[in-house]
Design a protein around this motif. Structure first.
Motif, mmCIF file in Angstrom:
data_model
loop_
_atom_site.group_PDB
_atom_site.id
_atom_site.type_symbol
_atom_site.label_atom_id
_atom_site.label_comp_id
_atom_site.label_asym_id
_atom_site.label_seq_id
_atom_site.Cartn_x
_atom_site.Cartn_y
_atom_site.Cartn_z
ATOM 1 N N SER A 94 -4.862 -6.177 -13.234
ATOM 2 C CA SER A 94 -4.598 -4.890 -13.487
ATOM 3 C C SER A 94 -4.830 -5.817 -15.080
ATOM 4 N N LEU A 95 -4.441 -3.997 -15.798
ATOM 5 C CA LEU A 95 -4.505 -4.129 -17.207
ATOM 6 C C LEU A 95 -3.040 -4.136 -17.545
ATOM 7 N N ASP A 96 -2.937 -4.683 -18.317
ATOM 8 C CA ASP A 96 -1.158 -4.912 -18.595
ATOM 9 C C ASP A 96 -0.617 -3.694 -19.239
ATOM 10 N N GLY A 97 0.372 -3.306 -18.485
ATOM 11 C CA GLY A 97 0.820 -1.781 -19.231
ATOM 12 C C GLY A 97 0.809 -0.939 -17.511
ATOM 13 N N SER A 98 -0.416 -1.009 -17.439
ATOM 14 C CA SER A 98 -0.653 -0.340 -15.714
ATOM 15 C C SER A 98 -0.456 -0.503 -14.217
ATOM 16 N N TYR A 99 0.229 0.251 -13.988
ATOM 17 C CA TYR A 99 0.464 -0.007 -12.786
ATOM 18 C C TYR A 99 -0.483 0.012 -11.726
ATOM 19 N N LEU B 28 14.985 3.061 -7.532
ATOM 20 C CA LEU B 28 13.460 2.454 -7.386
ATOM 21 C C LEU B 28 13.235 3.065 -8.748
ATOM 22 N N TYR B 29 12.485 2.287 -9.428
ATOM 23 C CA TYR B 29 11.389 2.438 -10.991
ATOM 24 C C TYR B 29 10.158 3.583 -10.444
ATOM 25 N N SER B 30 8.965 2.503 -9.423
ATOM 26 C CA SER B 30 7.827 2.910 -8.916
ATOM 27 C C SER B 30 7.780 3.083 -7.629
ATOM 28 N N VAL B 31 7.254 3.327 -6.930
ATOM 29 C CA VAL B 31 6.204 3.722 -5.559
ATOM 30 C C VAL B 31 4.488 3.779 -5.904
ATOM 31 N N HIS B 32 4.389 2.207 -4.513
ATOM 32 C CA HIS B 32 3.025 2.698 -4.666
ATOM 33 C C HIS B 32 2.562 2.395 -3.622
ATOM 34 N N TRP B 33 0.986 3.125 -3.235
ATOM 35 C CA TRP B 33 0.838 3.051 -1.443
ATOM 36 C C TRP B 33 -0.715 2.615 -1.421
ATOM 37 N N TYR B 34 -0.755 1.734 -0.671
ATOM 38 C CA TYR B 34 -2.119 1.340 -0.175
ATOM 39 C C TYR B 34 -2.398 0.790 1.090
ATOM 40 N N ILE B 47 0.367 5.934 -7.175
ATOM 41 C CA ILE B 47 0.878 5.584 -7.869
ATOM 42 C C ILE B 47 2.043 6.522 -8.527
ATOM 43 N N LEU B 48 3.731 6.329 -7.343
ATOM 44 C CA LEU B 48 4.391 7.838 -8.424
ATOM 45 C C LEU B 48 5.895 7.364 -8.974
ATOM 46 N N LEU B 49 5.907 7.586 -10.069
ATOM 47 C CA LEU B 49 7.358 6.908 -10.764
ATOM 48 C C LEU B 49 8.046 8.133 -10.401
ATOM 49 N N LYS B 50 9.214 7.445 -10.933
ATOM 50 C CA LYS B 50 10.849 8.091 -10.691
ATOM 51 C C LYS B 50 10.886 9.589 -11.588
ATOM 52 N N GLY B 51 11.137 10.399 -10.975
ATOM 53 C CA GLY B 51 11.181 11.498 -11.378
ATOM 54 C C GLY B 51 11.442 13.088 -10.202
ATOM 55 N N SER B 83 -8.112 5.608 9.153
ATOM 56 C CA SER B 83 -7.600 4.633 10.331
ATOM 57 C C SER B 83 -7.451 3.151 9.177
ATOM 58 N N GLY B 84 -6.057 2.614 9.351
ATOM 59 C CA GLY B 84 -5.689 1.138 8.939
ATOM 60 C C GLY B 84 -3.901 1.288 8.652
ATOM 61 N N THR B 85 -3.906 -0.315 8.088
ATOM 62 C CA THR B 85 -2.247 0.195 7.687
ATOM 63 C C THR B 85 -2.393 0.163 6.366
ATOM 64 N N TYR B 86 -0.889 1.023 6.376
ATOM 65 C CA TYR B 86 -0.699 1.940 5.143
ATOM 66 C C TYR B 86 0.845 0.521 4.565
ATOM 67 N N PHE B 87 0.269 0.298 3.699
ATOM 68 C CA PHE B 87 1.455 -0.179 2.783
ATOM 69 C C PHE B 87 2.389 0.533 1.778
ATOM 70 N N CYS B 88 3.722 0.453 1.155
ATOM 71 C CA CYS B 88 4.265 0.796 0.074
ATOM 72 C C CYS B 88 4.955 -0.303 -0.441
ATOM 73 N N GLY B 89 4.580 -0.464 -1.765
ATOM 74 C CA GLY B 89 5.109 -1.018 -2.119
ATOM 75 C C GLY B 89 5.949 -0.271 -3.804
ATOM 76 N N THR B 90 7.230 -1.366 -3.755
ATOM 77 C CA THR B 90 8.250 -0.566 -5.019
ATOM 78 C C THR B 90 8.463 -1.550 -5.986
ATOM 79 N N THR B 91 8.783 -0.800 -7.075
ATOM 80 C CA THR B 91 9.748 -1.957 -8.108
ATOM 81 C C THR B 91 11.292 -1.170 -8.577
ATOM 82 N N VAL B 92 11.252 -2.677 -8.572
ATOM 83 C CA VAL B 92 13.027 -2.028 -9.663
ATOM 84 C C VAL B 92 12.856 -2.346 -10.995
ATOM 85 N N GLY B 93 13.068 -1.084 -11.841
ATOM 86 C CA GLY B 93 12.633 -1.599 -12.887
ATOM 87 C C GLY B 93 11.251 -2.686 -13.216
#
Lengths: 112, 109
Positions: A94-99, B28-34, B47-51, B83-93
């Motif tokens: 990733s690029l630093d600062g990017s999610y 959570l601060y953000s949620v990522h989907w893969y 990716i979704l950020l809090k809000g 088709s496939g396996t979907y993963f969510c990834g989360t971050t706290v801060g």
């Protein structure tokens, strides 16, 4: 534009041995993260490198170590391999600062 | 703390809709989907950020309920390629990305 590349693709090692996995990030990216993915599980964060320093680390023992080079490529080293280390090892850049993280194809490690 | 995904697996006919949920016990601060296809690397979807932001492209969209610490991924008029396996990834801060256990989606003709 080359994406994330990893080598080798597959690797078979014996318990107690040491292994080194390599990763080249996507062009323009400066941050590399390593993940371990066991069969049927989600990726688990091992550590992240930025500016040649380990910036964050997950819950993995010290047997797992890494390095980042000035060209941003990275290595993952695992010492004293255990059977439980068998997994798909993924590198993400990733690029630093990017999610947004872009994953490489992974290295399948089998420990016998 | 690993986020919990539901359902664990789902089978749909082509053209049907699906919803995949991701819940966390932490703020959570953000949620990522893969999405990960068998034998391949995970591919970033969004990716979704809090809000409470909602994002989407084409027939795949997602929402993030910050108060409930939940995110949902919506797949509309599913295609075989979904088709496939979907993963969510989360971050706290600024902490590390923590992935859920995945939801296996199978689309049949």
């Amino acid at each position: 534009d080359a994406g994330v590349t990893q080598s080798p693709t597959h690797l078979i090692k014996t318990r107690g041995q040491q292994v080194t996995l390599r990763c080249s990030p996507k062009s323009g990216h400066d941050t590399v993260s390593w993940y371990q993915q066991a069969l049927g599980q989600g990726p688990q964060f091992i550590f992240q490198y930025y500016e040649e320093e380990e910036r964050q680390r997950g819950n993995f023992p010290d047997r797992f170590s890494g390095h980042q080079f000035p060209n941003y490529s990275s290595e993952l080293n695992v010492n004293a391999l255990l059977l439980g280390d068998s997994a798909l090892y993924l590198c993400a850049s990733s690029l630093d600062g990017s999610y947004e993280q872009y994953f490489g194809p992974g290295t399948r490690l089998t420990v016998t | 703390q690993q986020p919990v995904q539901s359902p664990q697996a789902v089978i749909l006919r082509e053209g049907e809709d699906a919803v995949i949920n991701c819940s966390s016990s932490k703020a959570l601060y953000s949620v990522h989907w893969y999405r990960q296809k068998h034998g391949e690397a995970p591919v970033f979807l969004m990716i979704l950020l809090k809000g409470g932001e909602q994002k989407g492209h084409e027939k795949i969209s997602a929402s993030f309920n910050e108060k409930k610490q939940q995110s949902s991924l919506y797949l509309t008029a599913s295609q075989l390629s979904y088709s496939g396996t979907y993963f969510c990834g989360t971050t706290v801060g600024n902490e590390k990305l923590t992935f859920g256990t995945g939801t296996r989606l199978t689309i049949i003709p």
